[in-house]
Design an enzyme around this catalytic site. Structure first.
Site, PDB file in Angstrom:
ATOM      1  N   ASP A 136       2.570  -6.638   1.967  1.00 46.82           N
ATOM      2  CA  ASP A 136       1.537  -6.191   2.787  1.00 46.82           C
ATOM      3  C   ASP A 136       1.507  -5.001   3.522  1.00 46.82           C
ATOM      4  O   ASP A 136       1.145  -4.596   4.265  1.00 46.82           O
ATOM      5  CB  ASP A 136       0.430  -7.050   4.123  1.00 46.82           C
ATOM      6  CG  ASP A 136      -0.858  -6.710   3.554  1.00 46.82           C
ATOM      7  OD1 ASP A 136      -1.938  -5.474   3.469  1.00 46.82           O
ATOM      8  OD2 ASP A 136      -1.104  -6.951   4.424  1.00 46.82           O
ATOM      9  N   ASP A 162      -8.413  -5.110  -2.811  1.00 45.61           N
ATOM     10  CA  ASP A 162      -8.607  -5.692  -1.022  1.00 45.61           C
ATOM     11  C   ASP A 162      -8.439  -4.718  -0.095  1.00 45.61           C
ATOM     12  O   ASP A 162      -8.552  -3.077  -0.272  1.00 45.61           O
ATOM     13  CB  ASP A 162      -6.602  -5.399  -1.484  1.00 45.61           C
ATOM     14  CG  ASP A 162      -5.834  -5.460   0.221  1.00 45.61           C
ATOM     15  OD1 ASP A 162      -5.997  -7.234   0.322  1.00 45.61           O
ATOM     16  OD2 ASP A 162      -5.116  -4.931   0.572  1.00 45.61           O
ATOM     17  N   HIS A 169       0.605  -1.452   0.376  1.00 44.62           N
ATOM     18  CA  HIS A 169      -0.505  -0.260  -0.169  1.00 44.62           C
ATOM     19  C   HIS A 169       0.616   0.918  -0.072  1.00 44.62           C
ATOM     20  O   HIS A 169       1.504   1.237   1.256  1.00 44.62           O
ATOM     21  CB  HIS A 169      -1.179  -0.308   1.067  1.00 44.62           C
ATOM     22  CG  HIS A 169      -1.891  -1.653   1.283  1.00 44.62           C
ATOM     23  ND1 HIS A 169      -3.035  -1.171   0.290  1.00 44.62           N
ATOM     24  CD2 HIS A 169      -1.424  -2.281   1.272  1.00 44.62           C
ATOM     25  CE1 HIS A 169      -3.856  -2.366   0.745  1.00 44.62           C
ATOM     26  NE2 HIS A 169      -2.405  -3.384   1.745  1.00 44.62           N
ATOM     27  N   HIS A 182      -2.756 -13.284   1.243  1.00 49.07           N
ATOM     28  CA  HIS A 182      -2.034 -13.083   2.575  1.00 49.07           C
ATOM     29  C   HIS A 182      -2.294 -14.164   2.821  1.00 49.07           C
ATOM     30  O   HIS A 182      -3.299 -13.647   4.405  1.00 49.07           O
ATOM     31  CB  HIS A 182      -1.981 -11.831   3.572  1.00 49.07           C
ATOM     32  CG  HIS A 182      -3.501 -11.125   2.997  1.00 49.07           C
ATOM     33  ND1 HIS A 182      -4.339 -11.594   3.047  1.00 49.07           N
ATOM     34  CD2 HIS A 182      -3.661  -9.568   2.624  1.00 49.07           C
ATOM     35  CE1 HIS A 182      -5.481 -10.430   2.917  1.00 49.07           C
ATOM     36  NE2 HIS A 182      -4.661  -9.282   2.290  1.00 49.07           N
TER      37      HIS A 182
END
Lengths: 352, 429, 176
Positions: free
Chosen positions: B307, B155, B65, B234
């Site tokens: 992540d 996501d 991100h 994940h």
């Protein structure tokens, strides 16, 4: 690019083992009688942080405060000049009053830090509140909050001592201590006594603290309730699990009823109040059928006719009001032990 | 420091494609690998001393991100790609849950251009699966593909409507893009930690593992039925690993990733209510941790992805319930994985690096990371013996939300080559 | 550390203290003893036993813990344990004889007076101590004293009583 980061200012000191804290102190006198164990606590965040010796020492102190409360003038100057703040994010008149009374019986000032819905609406965070309180320089904070870990959060950010007066579904240590105190006064000891907690174990901070506290004092603890209200792996905290009250009630010494919230019906945790009362309620019929002298506790306030009938509370073995009275003495002991001394090496044993 | 010719001399070159580690020199000319071999002489080339070091293709992070646009207080494409490069990631795939979300061609272009301007790791965006990430209508997947998006995903949320998910899987087939599924079943997902002994002890609302596995099961079955590619993001629990293993046996086109925190930590870390341990999916139990490790080793889990989820201290310094889930991950990922898989003896360095390079490139359809002659030079220099302690001062990400501060790890990215440029990292000096 | 008073002399001191108290309270009907915890309590009990022989009637004995009244609670190294106060009789209108083993700064006595007055309004409060080691910090003097010893600030005076310490005697440790 280094950036500022708030680090925990201090960790809660671990409770010393019995006698451990006294080793450094110069023996002022040769004594043949053993010194009583003084628990050295920086905060009271949960029963999980306490050793059995700490719990016993707190209860022993509470005994002396029961005597103080019976005096013509039930006030002692022990904490004169100290200020504690009641920081209640969830309304609880009973608990906040009990703490305020305990503080005033010790001559400490207790101030309510009122959490108006306005300050939360204005975007005030718990961090802001912690920093504000830190700047006000108080000696201790008693915090009640709807979220688990809020007391831990506060204790890492302020120098004052913190007493957890309930954090979400996590812990409510003073309730556990006062319940243990009430049982000890009634039964002499908790060792090998069978204690059954009945009701919404999953959402109860009282259940968690009481399971830990009673088992640390040697009791055999069991929980009973609908499986939807029993959290997973609860037996690993050291208690047996029962789903049917009638199969276990007859063999216990203490039944500790918990408040059940009827809002849980809407989340399909149990079907109806009627069925709950029939299966898990401490009804007059159920008790008379059993013909038992089982001791009854309830942290209050009771949903009469749901988890307990009013007639049951009138029985001599129902200690619900004793719990309230003892609550003040136990909270006095907690405040006294947290606020009474400070770390240093001044030995004043000889200042007669 | 641009240079026409660079000679990386004396390093051991790890080639994840062949699984071999060779002591060879690499000559880079005009940003391409010109020669690989022993004792290359190139007097006019700038010599980069790699003795005692290893050289590998640059890593690819297929799940991170970067927060831009919308949350630039936590991270920007500039700081995020700097942080990525420090961690050895030369290419990253940011998730589209920005504000506004990346659900259009223009947004995809914006992110790619921003990264090009910055000049650190390159960005290969993941576009939204549904318009505005609302889970209702398909986003313009084809146009986003044209603009450079490499996969689609909502996501942060699961596409809960099975019809929408089915259509997304079907539609994405036309562009050979995987649909990345953030598996979290509605109605089982309002918790803040794994549901189990720890949540019971701490009174935290639990998120049970069936929340993940049930969602993954639906998406795997849909992918099999429509013949599409699905990637499970994940993976955190044992049951999902078993499910994926079963699906692979059925030859479903399923791939999966695991994050370093899920193979390193368990929910036991939550005891002090430190919000830097709050992630989504939550840290689970030791048996779950061991299962994902096994999944990586036996190939059930294809990829290690970070992540990387930066949050400001304001978003983390709150009650545990209120804290935003997620931790930064670029700068610790390689070392945590190296410790878990290579130092433990479970995998060879080359196989481990495959999880960070070839595997994500394959899934995302990216140019194959390589150390072969004629390919674009995108290399990292590693010191596999280095013991280092992660400190706040060295963090390149704009946010500092990590549970790994003060942790001592082994294996460190010390530098690299990106096209015509090479860099050394200061903290490694 | 040296012994300055042995067991026999200690008991002679208590005898003399009891005699002194008896002779000066002949007309006092309503008398009670309150020992200051810890060593004031067995001392009060010993005095009471001797007084009962010299005069008719019961003499109630109470025990007072001054911990909660100490003026140095904020300074002490660790929170002292409160041992509890036991006064099973009404102190209103009585003459209370406060008993302690040693008087030094006078602060303990002040705390005991404050505590006692929270239980009611006695007719009078008198103070009896076994050892007066001087160096008062408050204007408080005992009415009955067993023995006065000259000490320096840093000296340690240890009074041992059978009931608490397993032996009788007074010990002095000089600090350099």
């Amino acid at each position: 690019m280094p950036r500022a980061r708030t680090k925990p200012k201090r960790k809660p000191r671990k409770a010393a083992k019995p006698g451990g804290g006294r080793a450094k102190r110069a023996p002022a006198r040769r004594r043949s009688k053993p010194e009583p164990y003084v628990p050295r606590l920086a905060n009271l965040l949960g029963i999980s942080q306490l050793a059995p010796a700490d719990i016993t020492a707190i209860l022993d102190q509470a005994e002396t405060f029961i005597e103080v409360l019976k005096r013509p003038i039930p006030v002692v100057p022990a904490l004169r000049g100290k200020t504690v703040v009641n920081l209640f994010f969830e309304a609880s008149t009973r608990t906040s009053t009990s703490f305020a009374l305990a503080a005033s019986r010790l001559s400490a000032q207790c101030v309510n830090f009122s959490i108006g819905s306005s300050s939360v609406k204005k975007g005030e965070t718990l961090l802001d509140t912690a920093r504000t309180i830190e700047a006000m320089r108080v000696d201790g904070v008693i915090i009640r909050h709807s979220m688990p870990g809020a007391a831990h959060f506060l204790s890492r950010r302020i120098k004052s001592f913190v007493v957890n007066a309930g954090d979400g579904c996590h812990e409510h240590p003073t309730q556990a201590l006062l319940d243990a105190f009430t049982l000890r006064r009634r039964l002499g000891t908790l060792k090998d006594k069978r204690v059954l907690l009945v009701g919404d174990i999953a959402h109860s901070r009282v259940a968690r603290s009481n399971i830990l506290c009673f088992s640390k004092l040697g009791a055999r603890v069991a929980v009973c309730g609908p499986p939807t209200l029993i959290p997973p792996h609860i037996e690993e905290l050291g208690c047996e699990v029962f789903y049917r009250l009638d199969r276990v009630l007859y063999e216990v010494d203490v039944v500790n009823m918990l408040r059940v919230q009827t809002e849980r019906i809407s989340s399909s945790l149990f079907p109806s109040v009627r069925e709950y009362r029939a299966l898990y309620g401490l009804t007059a019929e159920r008790l008379s059928e059993l013909n038992t002298s089982v001791v009854i506790l309830h942290p209050g306030p009771v949903n009469w006719g749901v988890e307990m009938d009013f007639e049951v509370a009138e029985l001599p073995q129902a200690l619900i009001l004793n719990q309230v009275t003892n609550g003040v003495a136990v909270r006095m002991a907690v405040l006294y032990l947290l606020a009474g001394g400070q770390v240093g090496d001044t030995d004043t044993a000889e200042t007669k | 420091m641009a240079d026409d010719r660079m000679l990386l001399a004396g390093g051991r070159v790890i080639d994840p494609a062949s699984g071999k580690v060779r002591l060879v020199d690499i000559l880079v000319e005009d940003g391409r690998i010109a020669r690989v071999g022993k004792g290359i002489r190139a007097r006019d080339a700038q010599r980069i001393d790699c003795r005692g070091k290893h050289i590998a293709p640059g890593f690819i992070d297929m799940h991170c991100h970067l927060r831009e646009p919308g949350y630039e207080d936590a991270e920007t494409i500039l700081t995020g790609t700097q942080s990525a490069l420090v961690g050895g990631f030369t290419r990253v795939c940011p998730m589209p849950n920005t504000d506004p979300p990346v659900d259009s061609e223009a947004m995809v272009r914006f992110q790619i251009e921003r990264a090009e301007q910055a000049g650190y790791a390159s960005v290969h965006p993941v576009g939204c699966c549904t318009r505005n990430r609302a889970g209702k209508e398909l986003a313009e997947i084809g146009s986003m593909r044209e603009a450079g998006a490499v996969a689609v995903s909502d996501d942060g949320d699961w596409v809960s409507d099975p019809r929408v998910m089915r259509r997304a899987l079907e539609y994405a087939k036309a562009f050979d893009m995987p649909v990345i599924s953030h598996c979290e079943y509605d109605g089982l997902s309002d918790g803040v930690s794994n549901e189990g002994l720890v949540s019971t002890r701490l009174g935290l609302r639990g998120k049970p593992w069936p929340s993940e596995t049930a969602a993954a099961a639906r998406d795997i079955m849909l992918a099999e039925f429509v013949g599409a590619r699905v990637h499970i993001a994940h993976v955190s629990c044992a049951a999902t690993v078993d499910l994926i293993r079963w699906a692979k046996l059925r030859r479903v086109q399923v791939t999966a990733e695991v994050c370093p925190h899920h193979f390193t930590l368990t929910d036991a870390s939550l005891a002090g209510f430190d919000t830097n341990f709050k992630v989504n999916p939550p840290l689970r139990t030791e048996p779950d941790r061991l299962a994902v490790v096994e999944g990586v080793v036996d190939g059930t889990i294809d990829v290690i992805a970070t992540d990387h989820a930066p949050h400001t201290s304001i978003a983390k310094e709150v009650e545990f319930d209120k804290a935003r889930p997620g931790i930064i991950g670029f700068e610790t990922a390689f070392s945590l994985g190296y410790e878990q898989f290579v130092l433990s003896g479970l995998m060879s360095p080359a196989r481990y690096i495959e999880k960070l390079t070839l595997a994500p490139a394959r899934i995302m359809g990216l140019r194959t990371p390589s150390v072969a002659e004629g390919t674009e030079a995108e290399l990292v220099i590693l010191d596999l013996k280095a013991q280092w302690t992660f400190s706040s001062a060295q963090i390149m990400s704009k946010s500092h939300n990590t549970p790994f501060l003060e942790r001592t790890m082994q294996g460190l990215v010390v530098g690299g080559v990106l096209g015509e440029e090479h860099f050394w990292l200061l903290h490694a000096a | 550390m040296k012994q300055i008073i042995d067991a026999a002399e200690l008991n002679r001191l208590i005898d003399r203290l009891a005699a002194d108290i008896a002779s000066r309270n002949k007309k006092e009907k309503n008398i009670a003893l309150v020992g200051i915890k810890r060593r004031g309590v067995p001392l009060a009990e010993r005095l009471a036993a001797r007084l009962v022989k010299k005069r008719a009637g019961e003499i109630p004995v109470g025990a007072i813990d001054i911990t909660l009244y100490r003026d140095d609670l904020q300074l002490v190294a660790e929170t002292p344990i409160v041992r509890g106060t036991e006064i099973a009789f009404d102190i209103n209108g009585r003459t209370i004889l406060l008993v302690d083993d040693v008087i030094y700064t006078g602060r303990t006595t002040r705390a005991a007076l404050a505590s006692l007055l929270d239980f009611g309004r006695p007719k009078a409060i008198r103070l009896a101590v076994l050892i007066d080691r001087g160096r008062r910090e408050l204007p408080i003097q005992p009415d009955f004293t067993g023995k006065t010893i000259e000490t320096r600030r840093d000296d340690l005076v240890d009074i041992c009583l059978e009931e608490e310490d397993g032996k009788d005697g007074v010990f002095l440790t000089l600090r350099k």
